[in-house]
Write a protein that holds these residues in place. Structure first.
Motif, PDB file in Angstrom:
ATOM      1  N   GLY A 177       0.734  -1.127   0.170  1.00 35.32           N
ATOM      2  CA  GLY A 177       0.094  -0.027   0.186  1.00 35.32           C
ATOM      3  C   GLY A 177       0.911   1.108   0.037  1.00 35.32           C
ATOM      4  O   GLY A 177       0.372   2.395  -0.290  1.00 35.32           O
ATOM      5  N   LEU A 178       2.303   0.970   0.118  1.00 38.90           N
ATOM      6  CA  LEU A 178       3.051   2.296   0.091  1.00 38.90           C
ATOM      7  C   LEU A 178       3.138   2.865  -1.165  1.00 38.90           C
ATOM      8  O   LEU A 178       3.539   2.352  -2.175  1.00 38.90           O
ATOM      9  N   THR A 179       2.931   4.255  -1.272  1.00 34.78           N
ATOM     10  CA  THR A 179       2.903   4.899  -2.615  1.00 34.78           C
ATOM     11  C   THR A 179       4.309   5.776  -2.565  1.00 34.78           C
ATOM     12  O   THR A 179       4.730   6.284  -1.363  1.00 34.78           O
ATOM     13  N   PHE A 180       4.773   6.209  -3.872  1.00 29.20           N
ATOM     14  CA  PHE A 180       5.933   7.161  -3.974  1.00 29.20           C
ATOM     15  C   PHE A 180       5.465   8.484  -3.530  1.00 29.20           C
ATOM     16  O   PHE A 180       6.146   9.487  -2.883  1.00 29.20           O
ATOM     17  N   THR A 181       4.206   8.955  -3.942  1.00 29.27           N
ATOM     18  CA  THR A 181       3.789  10.290  -3.712  1.00 29.27           C
ATOM     19  C   THR A 181       3.475  10.716  -2.381  1.00 29.27           C
ATOM     20  O   THR A 181       3.792  11.866  -1.786  1.00 29.27           O
ATOM     21  N   LEU A 241       2.070  -2.308  -4.290  1.00 29.33           N
ATOM     22  CA  LEU A 241       3.564  -2.714  -4.261  1.00 29.33           C
ATOM     23  C   LEU A 241       4.718  -1.857  -4.887  1.00 29.33           C
ATOM     24  O   LEU A 241       5.806  -2.237  -5.145  1.00 29.33           O
ATOM     25  N   ALA A 242       4.229  -0.579  -5.128  1.00 26.68           N
ATOM     26  CA  ALA A 242       5.074   0.270  -6.051  1.00 26.68           C
ATOM     27  C   ALA A 242       6.498   0.410  -5.498  1.00 26.68           C
ATOM     28  O   ALA A 242       7.610   0.287  -6.306  1.00 26.68           O
ATOM     29  N   PRO A 253      -5.081  -1.758  -0.186  1.00 31.90           N
ATOM     30  CA  PRO A 253      -5.385  -0.601   0.363  1.00 31.90           C
ATOM     31  C   PRO A 253      -4.271   0.130   0.774  1.00 31.90           C
ATOM     32  O   PRO A 253      -3.081  -0.475   1.151  1.00 31.90           O
ATOM     33  N   ARG A 254      -4.122   1.504   0.416  1.00 34.00           N
ATOM     34  CA  ARG A 254      -3.016   2.453   0.848  1.00 34.00           C
ATOM     35  C   ARG A 254      -3.112   2.574   2.384  1.00 34.00           C
ATOM     36  O   ARG A 254      -4.177   2.581   3.179  1.00 34.00           O
TER      37      ARG A 254
END
Ligand SMILES: NC(=O)c1ccc[n+]([C@@H]2O[C@H](COP(=O)([O-])OP(=O)(O)OC[C@H]3O[C@@H](n4cnc5c(N)ncnc54)[C@H](OP(=O)(O)O)[C@@H]3O)[C@@H](O)[C@H]2O)c1
Length: 252
Positions: A85-89, A141-142, A251-252
């Motif tokens: 759920g971890l995003t770069f932005t 899963l970015a 989910p984030r």
């Protein structure tokens, strides 16, 4: 690389996980000694192995492990972290950094610490555990995917850098193995057992990995999701791995 008679070190050993299966299979194939390493050795159930405490983001601990395990000729960099759920932005920058610190720089620290040991012991081999995510952008899963992509590139460079000392540098790539962590994640996003058919038994993944090492393969594709993700890199079709992440959102 012959497993029988080898001395191996495996990172990230825990209850029922891939590291656990590596240790078991290495011993079953006649490895002379296996160091089973973990941040929390109390979670390691590995009869016949030598258990060492090791956090691979701790440079001093890595250096101490290299002194203690000076007889190693097979290094299996299996440990990694994944924060679904971890995003770069908008993800926590510390968590993003931690994934790269562990999956990329932690693996690099192990390689740098053990390369002289491998050279002294005849060359041996390094197996870095990647993921089909290295070849596929995956929603949810970015950051993990990017860290594994970096590890793929790094592994390819290490192969050339260590060829002169006779060390085989290989990568293990697969999509989904039914380890406790992956089973829990899959069940939580798709419902209990819904993705079971896509998951390969971790013992089977490990058997394919060790067969690949014994055959001298530099890239071991251990399930269909990995084969498909690599093929999709050169085509317009999205990989089955990416399609899965679109169908079942994390989910984030
Ligand atoms: N299972 C799958 O479907 C799948 C698919 C593709 C690739 N993989 C890869 O296969 C490998 C094993 O996965 P798994 O499913 O067995 O997951 P896992 O149970 O989460 O195994 C990862 C291990 O790495 C350890 N670890 C994390 N940070 C560490 C650190 N700083 N130093 C030392 N150890 C550390 C963890 O220890 P703690 O318990 O202390 O956190 C855990 O034992 C990973 O590289 C993963 O990316 C798995």
């Amino acid at each position: 690389m012959k497993i029988e008679g080898s001395t191996a070190l495996v990172t990230g050993v825990g209850a029922g996980n891939l590291g656990h299966h590596f240790v078991q299979h290495l011993l079953e194939r006649g490895a002379k000694r296996v160091y089973a390493t973990a941040r929390r050795p109390e979670n390691v159930d590995a009869p016949g192995a030598e258990v060492l405490q090791l956090d691979m983001t701790d440079q001093r601990a890595v250096a101490e492990a290299a002194v203690r395990a000076h007889d190693v000729d097979l290094l299996i960099n299996n440990a990694s972290v994944n924060v679904p759920g971890l995003t770069f932005t908008d993800g926590d920058p510390d968590l993003i950094r931690r994934q790269f610190d562990t999956n990329v720089y932690g693996t690099l620290a192990m390689v740098r610490a053990f390369a002289p040991t491998l050279a002294a012991n005849g060359g041996g081999a390094i197996l870095n555990v990647l993921s089909a995510a290295a070849w596929s952008t995956v929603d949810g899963l970015a950051v993990y995917a990017a860290s594994k992509a970096a590890l793929w590139s790094m592994t390819n460079s290490l192969r050339g850098e260590l060829a002169g000392q006779g060390t085989l540098v290989s990568s293990l790539v697969f999509g989904m193995a039914s380890t406790p962590v992956m089973t829990a994640l899959a069940d939580s996003i798709a419902g209990p057992g819904a993705l079971a058919e896509l998951m390969t038994d971790p013992g089977v993944i490990v058997a394919r990995a060790l067969d690949g090492l014994e055959a001298g393969h530099t890239e071991i594709l251990a399930d269909q999701l990995a084969v498909d993700a690599k093929a999709a890199l050169s085509g317009d079709e999205k990989s089955a791995y990416r399609a899965l992440s679109e169908e079942y959102s994390i989910p984030r």
